[in-house]
Design a protein around this motif. Structure first.
Motif, short mmCIF file in Angstrom:
data_model
loop_
_atom_site.label_atom_id
_atom_site.label_comp_id
_atom_site.label_asym_id
_atom_site.label_seq_id
_atom_site.Cartn_x
_atom_site.Cartn_y
_atom_site.Cartn_z
N VAL A 32 19.93 -83.23 -20.64
CA VAL A 32 20.11 -83.26 -22.06
C VAL A 32 19.40 -84.48 -22.64
N TYR B 55 23.42 -80.49 -31.85
CA TYR B 55 23.53 -81.94 -31.20
C TYR B 55 24.64 -82.53 -32.22
N ASN C 186 24.58 -86.45 -28.29
CA ASN C 186 24.73 -85.30 -27.18
C ASN C 186 24.46 -84.09 -27.54
N ARG C 187 24.18 -82.96 -26.68
CA ARG C 187 24.07 -81.57 -27.00
C ARG C 187 25.45 -80.87 -27.06
N THR D 56 19.92 -74.88 -31.18
CA THR D 56 20.59 -75.88 -30.20
C THR D 56 21.44 -76.80 -31.18
N ASP E 138 15.95 -83.61 -23.21
CA ASP E 138 15.75 -82.81 -24.30
C ASP E 138 15.94 -83.35 -25.70
N ILE E 139 16.70 -84.47 -25.83
CA ILE E 139 16.90 -85.23 -27.09
C ILE E 139 15.63 -85.81 -27.22
N GLU F 252 24.93 -74.73 -27.47
CA GLU F 252 23.38 -73.82 -27.32
C GLU F 252 23.62 -72.60 -27.51
#
Length: 457
Positions: free
Chosen positions: A54, A87, A76-77, A85, A57-58, A80
């Motif tokens: 994660v 956050y 944070n995520r 997506t 991904d950020i 999804e």
């Protein structure tokens, strides 16, 4: 000054140039994510350590969207789905703008002194940043942002704060709402809890439907509910559309006499007159295929969507809400878990019976036939389904018959109004809020307030 900046921010960020949008063929089938898989992806998150994947991904998101980390600190995520997506992020420029969308801030200011209300807030303020996948069509993205903008002052609906575009990447900034994963509490909800849940949900649907908008994807993961506050918000309008979008006349809207005439002169009726079986096909069928919007999530689509009604309306969201209530009463999630539309129709047939499904199909100018021997003509009552799902049935005929409690019976009466196969007879969101099942939630709330007043005195 803040007001002027807020207006400037909104005007600047919400403009999407139509000349840059390519006209594409409208998609009639958008499969949202599996409800069971999505449920684990909507849990609250904090500043605690996050997974390495994660975090990476950020970083990729911040690199692809230049300058976003100057306005927001991604934390944070938290979601999804099929098309986006989401956050959790801290709004670093919160105090530079007016924030009418902030429900919690408005509530806290009610109890603050005038001097304190004028001071800039020092506590962190969180938002949800929705990154819409670049594979989404420009028209889909524009439609979602436009609908969110129109619904910004609607009760229990997640408003759009602003939106940004960088090259081919579009993000929508939405309020962050504290909520719990549906799977954590659905089996423990009492009837009183359900009343509060659906009071909040139908308040949202009333606001949406008043503007002639179909959400099209009502399900637990799209209604962020906080049991402690008895408050929820409807989110994710990625599949939503305005009523009457691409409508074509369906038999369900015709006067009964005209509908009966069409049925009696249809290819199906001529096939029966020729002595063939109802399920046989004509030797030459020159009719064009029927196309209708089937967007949504498996297990939450009503019969008219599965049968391809070409004049769908806001009642499809009411059916989806009914599936949620059936889930809560039966303690089974997901309740329906079909692989495709045919399986979904058969699941409904097992409950409502073959006769009901044949009648509904003819109502929409379609034919429904099945030769599965285990399906009865009359189907089963919802009371029986709930008793069976909750393990309250017995094969011993000498024992006293088990029945639902009075509160459960009232909930089931409400459920019948939601899961009405004929969409024209289905209850509306406005009517749902006046139903005894929901109005008792208001009575309970007033009783609690009176009790608080007595304690204070």
């Amino acid at each position: 000054m803040a007001k002027a900046r807020a207006q400037s921010r909104q005007a600047e960020q919400l403009v999407i140039h139509e000349d840059e949008m390519k006209e594409e063929e409208e998609e009639f089938f958008d499969e949202s994510g599996d409800p069971l898989e999505e449920s684990g992806r909507t849990m609250d998150s904090s500043d605690e350590e996050i997974e390495q994947a994660v975090a990476e991904d950020i970083v990729r998101f911040e690199d692809s969207f230049v300058g976003i980390n100057k306005r927001y600190r991604l934390i944070n995520r938290i979601g999804e789905g099929t098309f986006s997506t989401v956050y959790k992020a801290e709004d670093l420029e919160y105090n530079s703008f007016e924030n009418e969308w902030d429900i919690d801030d408005r509530e806290s200011k009610k109890w603050s002194s005038p001097a304190r209300r004028r001071r800039p807030s020092k506590r962190p303020h969180y938002v949800a940043i929705k990154k819409i996948y670049v594979t989404s069509s420009p028209m889909r993205i524009f439609n979602e942002l436009e609908l969110l903008h129109d619904l910004k002052f609607s009760d229990s609906v997640c408003p759009l704060i602003t939106a940004f575009r960088h090259l081919d990447q579009v993000v929508a900034v939405l309020p962050y709402f504290q909520h719990r994963d549906f799977r954590e509490y659905y089996q423990d909800m009492t009837i009183a809890d359900m009343r509060l849940y659906f009071r909040s949900l139908f308040t949202a649907l009333r606001s949406v439907h008043a503007k002639k908008i179909l959400h099209r994807d009502v399900k637990p993961t799209n209604f962020l509910y906080n049991p402690q506050q008895a408050r929820g918000v409807l989110v994710d309008f990625g599949l939503a559309e305005r009523e009457e979008t691409d409508w074509h006349q369906c038999a369900c809207t015709l006067p009964p006499e005209e509908r009966r005439y069409k049925i009696s002169h249809s290819v199906w009726a001529q096939t029966l007159q020729s002595g063939n079986q109802p399920s046989s096909y004509p030797k030459s069928d020159v009719r064009s295929s029927r196309r209708a919007n089937r967007a949504g999530t498996r297990g939450f689509r009503p019969p008219e969507v599965l049968i391809k009604c070409t004049q769908q309306n806001t009642s499809i969201d009411i059916w989806s809400a009914g599936v949620i209530l059936l889930t809560l009463l039966s303690r089974r999630f997901p309740f329906f878990h079909s692989a495709d539309d045919i399986d979904a129709l058969l699941e409904l047939t097992s409950i409502f019976g073959k006769k009901k499904m044949r009648d509904i199909a003819l109502l929409h100018g379609q034919v429904f036939e099945t030769n599965i021997p285990s399906y009865s003509d009359g189907g089963h009552s919802l009371e029986k389904i709930i008793l069976w799902c909750t393990g309250r049935t017995s094969s011993d005929k000498t024992q006293k018959k088990i029945e639902l409690g009075d509160d459960e019976k009232e909930a089931v009466q409400f459920l019948y109004r939601l899961l009405e196969c004929d969409s024209a007879k289905r209850i509306t969101a406005e009517e749902a809020l006046r139903h005894p099942f929901i109005t008792k939630a208001f009575e309970d709330s007033e009783a609690d307030e009176d009790a608080v007043d007595l304690v204070a005195e």
